[in-house]
Design a protein around this motif. Structure first.
Motif, PDB file in Angstrom:
ATOM      1  N   UNK A 320       0.848  -1.191   0.000  1.00  0.00           N
ATOM      2  CA  UNK A 320       0.000   0.000   0.000  1.00  0.00           C
ATOM      3  C   UNK A 320       0.882   1.238   0.000  1.00  0.00           C
ATOM      4  N   UNK A 321       0.326   2.350  -0.464  1.00  0.00           N
ATOM      5  CA  UNK A 321       1.031   3.626  -0.462  1.00  0.00           C
ATOM      6  C   UNK A 321       0.502   4.574   0.613  1.00  0.00           C
ATOM      7  N   UNK A 322      -0.375   4.070   1.457  1.00  0.00           N
ATOM      8  CA  UNK A 322      -0.991   4.907   2.495  1.00  0.00           C
ATOM      9  C   UNK A 322       0.052   5.489   3.438  1.00  0.00           C
ATOM     10  N   UNK A 323       1.156   4.771   3.622  1.00  0.00           N
ATOM     11  CA  UNK A 323       2.183   5.207   4.568  1.00  0.00           C
ATOM     12  C   UNK A 323       2.920   6.452   4.098  1.00  0.00           C
ATOM     13  N   UNK A 324       2.690   6.872   2.838  1.00  0.00           N
ATOM     14  CA  UNK A 324       3.381   8.045   2.288  1.00  0.00           C
ATOM     15  C   UNK A 324       2.368   9.124   1.891  1.00  0.00           C
ATOM     16  N   UNK A 325       1.791   9.812   2.845  1.00  0.00           N
ATOM     17  CA  UNK A 325       0.768  10.820   2.525  1.00  0.00           C
ATOM     18  C   UNK A 325       1.310  12.034   1.785  1.00  0.00           C
ATOM     19  N   UNK A 326       2.657  12.214   1.806  1.00  0.00           N
ATOM     20  CA  UNK A 326       3.248  13.379   1.145  1.00  0.00           C
ATOM     21  C   UNK A 326       3.797  13.059  -0.244  1.00  0.00           C
ATOM     22  N   UNK A 327       3.475  11.889  -0.764  1.00  0.00           N
ATOM     23  CA  UNK A 327       4.027  11.467  -2.050  1.00  0.00           C
ATOM     24  C   UNK A 327       3.516  12.353  -3.182  1.00  0.00           C
ATOM     25  N   UNK A 328       4.464  12.909  -3.966  1.00  0.00           N
ATOM     26  CA  UNK A 328       4.098  13.763  -5.096  1.00  0.00           C
ATOM     27  C   UNK A 328       4.532  13.174  -6.436  1.00  0.00           C
ATOM     28  N   UNK A 329       5.585  12.342  -6.443  1.00  0.00           N
ATOM     29  CA  UNK A 329       6.097  11.748  -7.678  1.00  0.00           C
ATOM     30  C   UNK A 329       6.083  10.229  -7.537  1.00  0.00           C
ATOM     31  N   UNK A 330       5.348   9.555  -8.413  1.00  0.00           N
ATOM     32  CA  UNK A 330       5.234   8.099  -8.349  1.00  0.00           C
ATOM     33  C   UNK A 330       5.512   7.500  -9.722  1.00  0.00           C
ATOM     34  N   UNK A 331       6.463   6.564  -9.759  1.00  0.00           N
ATOM     35  CA  UNK A 331       6.760   5.810 -10.975  1.00  0.00           C
ATOM     36  C   UNK A 331       6.580   4.336 -10.685  1.00  0.00           C
ATOM     37  N   UNK A 360       4.005   8.224 -13.455  1.00  0.00           N
ATOM     38  CA  UNK A 360       4.597   7.541 -14.594  1.00  0.00           C
ATOM     39  C   UNK A 360       4.302   6.054 -14.480  1.00  0.00           C
ATOM     40  N   UNK A 361       3.665   5.488 -15.505  1.00  0.00           N
ATOM     41  CA  UNK A 361       3.295   4.076 -15.533  1.00  0.00           C
ATOM     42  C   UNK A 361       3.930   3.450 -16.764  1.00  0.00           C
ATOM     43  N   UNK A 362       4.905   2.569 -16.565  1.00  0.00           N
ATOM     44  CA  UNK A 362       5.713   2.081 -17.669  1.00  0.00           C
ATOM     45  C   UNK A 362       5.622   0.562 -17.811  1.00  0.00           C
ATOM     46  N   UNK A 363       5.397   0.125 -19.060  1.00  0.00           N
ATOM     47  CA  UNK A 363       5.387  -1.300 -19.423  1.00  0.00           C
ATOM     48  C   UNK A 363       4.319  -2.076 -18.663  1.00  0.00           C
ATOM     49  N   UNK A 384       2.168  16.141 -14.491  1.00  0.00           N
ATOM     50  CA  UNK A 384       2.807  15.365 -15.562  1.00  0.00           C
ATOM     51  C   UNK A 384       2.328  13.925 -15.494  1.00  0.00           C
ATOM     52  N   UNK A 385       1.892  13.405 -16.652  1.00  0.00           N
ATOM     53  CA  UNK A 385       1.478  12.000 -16.762  1.00  0.00           C
ATOM     54  C   UNK A 385       2.246  11.371 -17.914  1.00  0.00           C
ATOM     55  N   UNK A 386       2.973  10.278 -17.615  1.00  0.00           N
ATOM     56  CA  UNK A 386       3.770   9.584 -18.617  1.00  0.00           C
ATOM     57  C   UNK A 386       3.404   8.110 -18.569  1.00  0.00           C
ATOM     58  N   UNK A 387       3.175   7.510 -19.733  1.00  0.00           N
ATOM     59  CA  UNK A 387       2.705   6.124 -19.720  1.00  0.00           C
ATOM     60  C   UNK A 387       3.179   5.357 -20.939  1.00  0.00           C
ATOM     61  N   UNK A 388       3.363   4.071 -20.734  1.00  0.00           N
ATOM     62  CA  UNK A 388       3.712   3.126 -21.787  1.00  0.00           C
ATOM     63  C   UNK A 388       2.904   1.863 -21.523  1.00  0.00           C
ATOM     64  N   UNK A 418       2.155  18.209 -18.953  1.00  0.00           N
ATOM     65  CA  UNK A 418       2.794  17.195 -19.791  1.00  0.00           C
ATOM     66  C   UNK A 418       1.939  15.936 -19.796  1.00  0.00           C
ATOM     67  N   UNK A 419       1.612  15.451 -21.008  1.00  0.00           N
ATOM     68  CA  UNK A 419       0.854  14.205 -21.129  1.00  0.00           C
ATOM     69  C   UNK A 419       1.507  13.360 -22.209  1.00  0.00           C
ATOM     70  N   UNK A 420       1.843  12.117 -21.852  1.00  0.00           N
ATOM     71  CA  UNK A 420       2.504  11.209 -22.787  1.00  0.00           C
ATOM     72  C   UNK A 420       1.825   9.844 -22.724  1.00  0.00           C
ATOM     73  N   UNK A 421       1.400   9.354 -23.890  1.00  0.00           N
ATOM     74  CA  UNK A 421       0.751   8.048 -23.987  1.00  0.00           C
ATOM     75  C   UNK A 421       1.399   7.276 -25.127  1.00  0.00           C
ATOM     76  N   UNK A 422       2.140   6.217 -24.774  1.00  0.00           N
ATOM     77  CA  UNK A 422       2.792   5.346 -25.748  1.00  0.00           C
ATOM     78  C   UNK A 422       2.094   3.985 -25.714  1.00  0.00           C
ATOM     79  N   UNK A 423       1.562   3.576 -26.878  1.00  0.00           N
ATOM     80  CA  UNK A 423       0.819   2.319 -26.945  1.00  0.00           C
ATOM     81  C   UNK A 423       1.515   1.322 -27.854  1.00  0.00           C
ATOM     82  N   UNK A 424       1.560   0.076 -27.397  1.00  0.00           N
ATOM     83  CA  UNK A 424       1.964  -1.044 -28.238  1.00  0.00           C
ATOM     84  C   UNK A 424       0.751  -1.950 -28.382  1.00  0.00           C
ATOM     85  N   UNK A 425       0.330  -2.192 -29.621  1.00  0.00           N
ATOM     86  CA  UNK A 425      -0.894  -2.941 -29.890  1.00  0.00           C
ATOM     87  C   UNK A 425      -0.529  -4.348 -30.338  1.00  0.00           C
TER      88      UNK A 425
END
Length: 542
Positions: A320-331, A360-363, A384-388, A418-425
């Motif tokens: 869980x991420x509840x233990x980090x209430x001050x989290x601003x950057x998550x990958x 950021x959500x990758x692979x 900023x949202x970055x995704x693959x 910033x918005x990035x969406x990379x798709x592999x179909x």
């Protein structure tokens, strides 16, 4: 263009002009008369009247363009400099040049000697002794060793950031010399916030290196970031309170137990176990933390603000991420195959979603069209949202001949820039998935008034229709701050691209690489349109 950008552009043009004429106009007299004199303090000429940040910018311009010479660097090392980076001209920096910095630039608070590998360790140590004002120091890829780190610890008492990545002469005892002075028996660098040790893995006993990292973590009470591949292993030792290693630390250094007690403010001798508060850390940034360590190591640094989590290829239900209430950057990234599904982890993000500024959500696998839009509605403060994503085979729905209308309501992301969406179909997507993806993009782009960078790579949704709807929206005009657009390998034609060019925005780059429905002729016509409209836009196509 705003007044601020006009001023910045004018300044850049002036500096570029100086750079072009540096050799012929500014350096001839200096080269003839003063080249061999290293030790004079002041140089009468144009650059002692130029503001320090502009001198630094000029050094960078000359270095990047390979126009900076040894005499030119002599001329630009001005006594009023407070920040100096020689990264762009590292090949010119030798022992004599460092001596010149020592003599002239005594007010430095920031110094970057990245890749200055021609400077011996003794010269670096001597330089550190003369720069007590330093707050930020970069020595990556240099001959930095124990001698240099000891000099930093003793003389650079105000230092807050230190980068010694890829320094091959660093040993476990070197780190101890940085944070503890055996002669005075005092801890050093107590204001250190950032210590970068990327790609540093000393030879010898690997366990000693782990305990050296533990020593540093305990000895630096203000440390917010320690970047090293072995950090997680060192933190496990702290979590398990394994602080009595055999044969470490070397003589004259206090034991890890004594360092922990000093940190906790409990002096004196005590052979009892070290309690958990003694090993709590103030780290605000962790890189590449394994998913299995979240529940344990996360408890050591509850003030965490930035974290990159490496996901395994099996679903974990316990973290869980509840233990980090001050989290601003998550990958979140999955380095293994088969990758994990977005739907498996999206609920884990929800508890801290409102505090997130970067996600950021990758692979990851993306199964359901609604998953991303649902996630973004939980993150109203996202910048900023970055995704693959990989979209697996979708079963076609036979009765989807009539596609539903796209939603008219915007997805309110008022801070997103910033918005990035990379798709592999993996297979051709059914029309309903493509249509819903287009509707999601319409809602997104309508709700992002501050968007500056948009990247849609491999997106099969009909982007012509997406931009038609977005730019057909009533006032206020959408996407006015848009500067960079990349639509590489996506479903768009010249018509959709022309809508972006025609719109009121601050567009600088438009990437249409590998867009199969954009021809060479289309590319030329778009370039011609930009010229007619007197817009400075770089349009890429191939």
């Amino acid at each position: 263009m705003s007044l601020g950008r006009d001023v910045a552009s004018l300044t850049s043009l002036c500096l570029q002009n100086i750079a072009e004429n540096m050799q012929s106009t500014w350096m001839t007299d200096y080269t003839d008369k003063n080249m061999e004199d290293y030790n004079f303090m002041y140089i009468e000429g144009p650059f002692n009247q130029l503001a320090g940040p502009l001198v630094q910018q000029l050094i960078r311009i000359l270095g990047d363009s390979h126009k900076l010479t040894k005499s030119g660097l002599h001329l630009l090392l001005q006594p009023h400099l407070t920040e100096l980076s020689l990264r762009s001209c590292a090949g010119l920096v030798n022992k004599a040049m460092v001596q010149l910095v020592t003599v002239r630039c005594k007010l430095l608070t920031t110094l970057d000697l990245h890749s200055c590998s021609r400077v011996p360790a003794a010269s670096l140590a001597s330089l550190m002794e003369r720069l007590p004002r330093l707050l930020k120091l970069g020595l990556a890829d240099t001959h930095c060793d124990s001698l240099v780190l000891a000099a930093i610890g003793i003389h650079c008492r105000r230092l807050q950031e230190l980068d010694i990545s890829r320094c091959k002469k660093i040993l476990p005892s070197s780190l101890l010399s940085l944070v503890y002075d055996v002669k005075s028996g005092q801890f050093c660098c107590q204001m250190m916030r950032v210590l970068l040790l990327q790609d540093v893995t000393p030879p010898g006993d690997p366990e000693h290196w782990l305990y050296a990292l533990c020593f540093v973590l305990l000895a630096l009470p203000s440390l917010e970031q320690l970047a090293n591949p072995s950090l997680a292993q060192a933190m496990r030792l702290l979590y398990l309170r394994t602080l009595r290693p055999h044969g470490f630390p070397p003589g004259n250094f206090p034991s890890l137990v004594e360092v922990a007690k000093t940190r906790a403010g409990r002096g004196g001798k005590c052979d009892g176990p070290v309690r958990t508060p003694d090993t709590s850390l103030r780290l605000k940034k962790l890189e590449d933390l394994d998913e299995e360590d979240l529940s344990t190591l996360g408890s050591l640094c509850q003030g965490l603000e930035e974290v990159a989590i490496s996901l395994s290829n099996q679903t974990k239900d316990s973290w869980s991420l509840v233990q980090w209430p001050n989290l601003t950057h998550l990958t979140l990234h999955c380095p293994e195959h088969p990758p994990r599904s977005l739907e498996d982890i999206v609920s884990n993000i929800h508890p801290i979603s409102k505090s997130l500024r970067l996600l950021s959500l990758q692979n990851l696998l993306w199964h359901h069209q609604e998953s991303v839009s649902t996630l973004l509605t939980w993150c109203p403060n996202l910048q900023s949202f970055q995704s693959h994503f990989t979209v697996p085979h979708q079963t076609a729905i036979d009765d989807a001949a009539e596609l539903p209308p796209w939603p008219g309501d915007p997805l309110p992301l008022l801070h997103l820039h910033t918005f990035s969406l990379l798709l592999e179909i993996e297979d051709a997507l059914p029309p309903i998935f493509q249509h819903k993806l287009g509707g999601f993009l319409v809602s997104l782009l309508k709700g992002c008034p501050k968007l500056e960078s948009l990247s849609l790579c491999g997106v099969p949704a009909p982007l012509d229709g997406v931009f038609e709807v977005v730019y057909g929206s009533p006032q206020p005009q959408p996407l006015q701050r848009l500067r960079e657009v990349s639509l590489c390998s996506s479903n768009i034609t010249q018509w959709g691209a022309s809508l972006i060019l025609r719109a009121k925005n601050d567009l600088r780059t438009l990437d249409l690489s590998h867009c199969k429905d954009v021809t060479c002729r289309d590319h030329h016509q778009l370039q011609e349109k930009a010229r007619r409209d007197k817009r400075s836009v770089s349009i890429t196509w191939q």
